[in-house]
Write a protein that holds these residues in place. Structure first.
Motif, PDB file in Angstrom:
ATOM      1  N   ILE A  80      38.242  40.525  60.724  1.00 35.99           N
ATOM      2  CA  ILE A  80      39.762  40.638  61.366  1.00 35.99           C
ATOM      3  C   ILE A  80      40.669  40.786  59.941  1.00 35.99           C
ATOM      4  CG2 ILE A  80      41.854  39.828  62.283  1.00 35.99           C
ATOM      5  CD1 ILE A  80      39.805  37.987  64.010  1.00 35.99           C
ATOM      6  N   LEU A  81      40.560  39.922  58.952  1.00 38.98           N
ATOM      7  CA  LEU A  81      41.264  40.076  57.776  1.00 38.98           C
ATOM      8  C   LEU A  81      40.859  41.420  57.016  1.00 38.98           C
ATOM      9  CD1 LEU A  81      41.235  36.594  56.393  1.00 38.98           C
ATOM     10  CD2 LEU A  81      42.990  37.781  57.619  1.00 38.98           C
ATOM     11  N   ARG A  82      39.548  41.806  57.053  1.00 39.08           N
ATOM     12  CA  ARG A  82      39.231  42.947  56.278  1.00 39.08           C
ATOM     13  C   ARG A  82      39.548  44.241  56.865  1.00 39.08           C
ATOM     14  NH1 ARG A  82      34.361  40.024  56.415  1.00 39.08           N
ATOM     15  NH2 ARG A  82      34.031  39.046  54.402  1.00 39.08           N
ATOM     16  N   SER A  83      39.890  44.051  58.171  1.00 46.38           N
ATOM     17  CA  SER A  83      40.595  45.394  58.849  1.00 46.38           C
ATOM     18  C   SER A  83      41.773  45.553  58.353  1.00 46.38           C
ATOM     19  CB  SER A  83      40.624  45.274  60.388  1.00 46.38           C
ATOM     20  OG  SER A  83      41.698  44.389  60.816  1.00 46.38           O
ATOM     21  N   THR A  84      42.651  44.737  57.777  1.00 47.50           N
ATOM     22  CA  THR A  84      43.861  45.142  57.123  1.00 47.50           C
ATOM     23  C   THR A  84      43.996  44.987  55.837  1.00 47.50           C
ATOM     24  OG1 THR A  84      44.465  42.747  57.649  1.00 47.50           O
ATOM     25  CG2 THR A  84      45.196  44.429  59.275  1.00 47.50           C
ATOM     26  N   GLU A  85      42.984  43.982  55.239  1.00 42.55           N
ATOM     27  CA  GLU A  85      43.038  44.024  53.739  1.00 42.55           C
ATOM     28  C   GLU A  85      42.152  44.597  52.743  1.00 42.55           C
ATOM     29  OE1 GLU A  85      45.379  41.472  52.464  1.00 42.55           O
ATOM     30  OE2 GLU A  85      46.413  41.563  54.476  1.00 42.55           O
ATOM     31  N   GLY A  86      40.913  45.192  53.602  1.00 38.06           N
ATOM     32  CA  GLY A  86      40.069  45.472  52.769  1.00 38.06           C
ATOM     33  C   GLY A  86      39.080  44.685  52.437  1.00 38.06           C
ATOM     34  N   GLU A  87      38.335  44.679  51.325  1.00 39.01           N
ATOM     35  CA  GLU A  87      37.210  43.738  51.146  1.00 39.01           C
ATOM     36  C   GLU A  87      38.067  42.700  50.272  1.00 39.01           C
ATOM     37  OE1 GLU A  87      33.954  43.550  51.414  1.00 39.01           O
ATOM     38  OE2 GLU A  87      34.262  45.119  52.655  1.00 39.01           O
ATOM     39  N   ILE A  88      37.429  41.349  50.807  1.00 37.07           N
ATOM     40  CA  ILE A  88      38.339  40.242  50.097  1.00 37.07           C
ATOM     41  C   ILE A  88      37.663  39.742  48.849  1.00 37.07           C
ATOM     42  CG2 ILE A  88      39.046  37.788  50.826  1.00 37.07           C
ATOM     43  CD1 ILE A  88      39.363  38.871  53.782  1.00 37.07           C
ATOM     44  N   SER A  89      38.450  39.586  47.646  1.00 36.86           N
ATOM     45  CA  SER A  89      37.730  39.040  46.348  1.00 36.86           C
ATOM     46  C   SER A  89      38.782  37.932  45.984  1.00 36.86           C
ATOM     47  CB  SER A  89      37.601  40.031  45.626  1.00 36.86           C
ATOM     48  OG  SER A  89      37.050  39.318  44.419  1.00 36.86           O
ATOM     49  N   VAL A  90      38.167  36.986  45.276  1.00 40.89           N
ATOM     50  CA  VAL A  90      39.053  35.889  44.782  1.00 40.89           C
ATOM     51  C   VAL A  90      39.357  36.487  43.179  1.00 40.89           C
ATOM     52  CG1 VAL A  90      38.304  33.902  46.284  1.00 40.89           C
ATOM     53  CG2 VAL A  90      37.156  34.353  43.935  1.00 40.89           C
ATOM     54  N   ARG A  91      38.699  37.135  42.748  1.00 43.14           N
ATOM     55  CA  ARG A  91      39.201  37.605  41.472  1.00 43.14           C
ATOM     56  C   ARG A  91      40.226  38.682  41.277  1.00 43.14           C
ATOM     57  NH1 ARG A  91      33.107  39.204  39.694  1.00 43.14           N
ATOM     58  NH2 ARG A  91      32.955  39.801  41.771  1.00 43.14           N
ATOM     59  N   SER A  92      41.070  38.378  40.321  1.00 42.95           N
ATOM     60  CA  SER A  92      42.034  39.425  40.039  1.00 42.95           C
ATOM     61  C   SER A  92      41.406  40.666  39.183  1.00 42.95           C
ATOM     62  CB  SER A  92      42.979  38.770  38.999  1.00 42.95           C
ATOM     63  OG  SER A  92      44.155  39.581  39.085  1.00 42.95           O
ATOM     64  N   THR A  93      41.947  41.768  39.703  1.00 47.05           N
ATOM     65  CA  THR A  93      41.500  43.141  39.161  1.00 47.05           C
ATOM     66  C   THR A  93      42.678  43.714  38.402  1.00 47.05           C
ATOM     67  OG1 THR A  93      42.048  44.459  41.158  1.00 47.05           O
ATOM     68  CG2 THR A  93      39.786  43.582  40.710  1.00 47.05           C
ATOM     69  N   GLY A  94      42.531  44.282  37.316  1.00 47.07           N
ATOM     70  CA  GLY A  94      43.459  45.090  36.414  1.00 47.07           C
ATOM     71  C   GLY A  94      42.899  46.470  36.190  1.00 47.07           C
ATOM     72  N   GLU A  95      43.825  47.475  36.385  1.00 44.83           N
ATOM     73  CA  GLU A  95      43.770  48.547  36.305  1.00 44.83           C
ATOM     74  C   GLU A  95      42.182  49.306  36.840  1.00 44.83           C
ATOM     75  OE1 GLU A  95      43.942  49.588  32.190  1.00 44.83           O
ATOM     76  OE2 GLU A  95      45.861  48.786  32.093  1.00 44.83           O
ATOM     77  N   GLY A  96      41.953  48.775  38.080  1.00 46.77           N
ATOM     78  CA  GLY A  96      40.594  49.114  38.901  1.00 46.77           C
ATOM     79  C   GLY A  96      39.389  48.509  38.584  1.00 46.77           C
ATOM     80  N   LYS A  97      39.690  47.529  37.841  1.00 43.37           N
ATOM     81  CA  LYS A  97      38.188  47.022  37.457  1.00 43.37           C
ATOM     82  C   LYS A  97      38.405  45.217  37.332  1.00 43.37           C
ATOM     83  CE  LYS A  97      38.801  47.578  32.199  1.00 43.37           C
ATOM     84  NZ  LYS A  97      38.131  48.015  31.244  1.00 43.37           N
ATOM     85  N   THR A  98      37.291  44.684  37.597  1.00 41.23           N
ATOM     86  CA  THR A  98      37.212  43.292  37.563  1.00 41.23           C
ATOM     87  C   THR A  98      37.304  42.754  36.110  1.00 41.23           C
ATOM     88  OG1 THR A  98      36.018  43.184  39.346  1.00 41.23           O
ATOM     89  CG2 THR A  98      35.994  41.271  38.107  1.00 41.23           C
ATOM     90  N   VAL A  99      38.088  41.909  35.938  1.00 40.84           N
ATOM     91  CA  VAL A  99      38.371  41.110  34.339  1.00 40.84           C
ATOM     92  C   VAL A  99      36.942  40.546  34.192  1.00 40.84           C
ATOM     93  CG1 VAL A  99      39.531  39.460  33.201  1.00 40.84           C
ATOM     94  CG2 VAL A  99      40.826  40.597  34.808  1.00 40.84           C
ATOM     95  N   SER A 100      36.559  41.002  32.798  1.00 45.98           N
ATOM     96  CA  SER A 100      35.510  40.215  32.301  1.00 45.98           C
ATOM     97  C   SER A 100      35.378  38.722  32.098  1.00 45.98           C
ATOM     98  CB  SER A 100      34.889  40.870  31.067  1.00 45.98           C
ATOM     99  OG  SER A 100      33.937  40.236  30.297  1.00 45.98           O
ATOM    100  N   ASN A 101      34.402  38.169  32.385  1.00 45.35           N
ATOM    101  CA  ASN A 101      34.451  36.736  32.481  1.00 45.35           C
ATOM    102  C   ASN A 101      33.741  36.188  31.164  1.00 45.35           C
ATOM    103  OD1 ASN A 101      36.516  35.823  34.316  1.00 45.35           O
ATOM    104  ND2 ASN A 101      34.946  36.952  35.558  1.00 45.35           N
ATOM    105  N   ASN A 102      32.858  36.951  30.445  1.00 41.57           N
ATOM    106  CA  ASN A 102      32.126  36.695  29.190  1.00 41.57           C
ATOM    107  C   ASN A 102      31.363  35.493  29.588  1.00 41.57           C
ATOM    108  OD1 ASN A 102      33.411  38.750  27.844  1.00 41.57           O
ATOM    109  ND2 ASN A 102      34.899  37.355  26.953  1.00 41.57           N
ATOM    110  N   GLY A 103      30.374  35.567  30.534  1.00 45.57           N
ATOM    111  CA  GLY A 103      29.336  34.431  30.773  1.00 45.57           C
ATOM    112  C   GLY A 103      29.982  33.680  32.117  1.00 45.57           C
ATOM    113  N   ASN A 104      30.787  34.002  32.742  1.00 51.66           N
ATOM    114  CA  ASN A 104      31.220  33.103  33.723  1.00 51.66           C
ATOM    115  C   ASN A 104      31.180  33.915  35.095  1.00 51.66           C
ATOM    116  OD1 ASN A 104      32.071  30.922  32.433  1.00 51.66           O
ATOM    117  ND2 ASN A 104      34.140  31.683  32.231  1.00 51.66           N
ATOM    118  N   GLU A 105      30.552  35.413  35.117  1.00 49.74           N
ATOM    119  CA  GLU A 105      30.435  36.184  36.179  1.00 49.74           C
ATOM    120  C   GLU A 105      29.737  35.576  37.266  1.00 49.74           C
ATOM    121  OE1 GLU A 105      31.051  39.536  38.386  1.00 49.74           O
ATOM    122  OE2 GLU A 105      31.965  38.765  36.408  1.00 49.74           O
ATOM    123  N   PHE A 106      28.422  34.523  37.033  1.00 51.05           N
ATOM    124  CA  PHE A 106      27.858  34.089  38.039  1.00 51.05           C
ATOM    125  C   PHE A 106      28.795  33.308  38.835  1.00 51.05           C
ATOM    126  CE2 PHE A 106      28.033  30.699  34.850  1.00 51.05           C
ATOM    127  CZ  PHE A 106      28.135  29.504  35.509  1.00 51.05           C
TER     128      PHE A 106
END
Length: 141
Positions: A80-106
């Motif tokens: 239901i949420l994806r029908s209005t929100e699109g993909e749901i992610s807890v990560r903030s994105t800037g300029e179309g890409k996910t912020v690099s976490n330098n080792g915290n990606e897992f």
């Protein structure tokens, strides 16, 4: 930061409201609008989006309105949420890409997975049941 827009929140609210009704009965747009204090135009936009996603069925005429396309147990909150929100992610994105976490990606991938798993495991029927339980709870004690 994970934020669900008001459109997503209202979509879930409307789907819950429809799930509480008799399954074969269409609920008029004006009744839904009045019940949730939303403008008819805004609500109609949400319902059109839910209809395009195949989540609700709309009918015109004197007995028209909206109803669920399938049983409440067959809808996940995530769907239901994806029908209005699109993909749901807890990560903030800037300029179309996910912020690099330098080792915290897992960590972020695992966190995203857990949040989406929760949303996909919670179905509309469970939400209706939990709302009924909560309505009986006196939180002013």
């Amino acid at each position: 930061m994970l934020k669900i827009s008001t459109r997503g929140q209202y979509a879930l609210l409307i789907m819950t409201s429809l799930a509480e009704q008799e399954p074969e009965k269409f609920i008029p747009l004006k009744i839904l609008s009045h019940r949730h204090n939303l403008s008819v135009k805004y609500l109609e936009q949400i319902l059109i989006q839910l209809g395009k996603a195949g989540l609700v069925i709309g009918a015109r005429g004197s007995n028209g309105g909206y109803k669920l396309a399938k049983s409440p147990a067959e809808y996940s909150v995530g769907e239901i949420l994806r029908s209005t929100e699109g993909e749901i992610s807890v990560r903030s994105t800037g300029e179309g890409k996910t912020v690099s976490n330098n080792g915290n990606e897992f960590f972020w991938q695992d966190f995203d997975t857990k949040v989406n798993k929760y949303l996909d495991e919670m179905n509309l029927q469970l939400l209706v049941e939990k709302n009924k339980d909560f309505a009986g709870y006196d939180y002013f004690i």
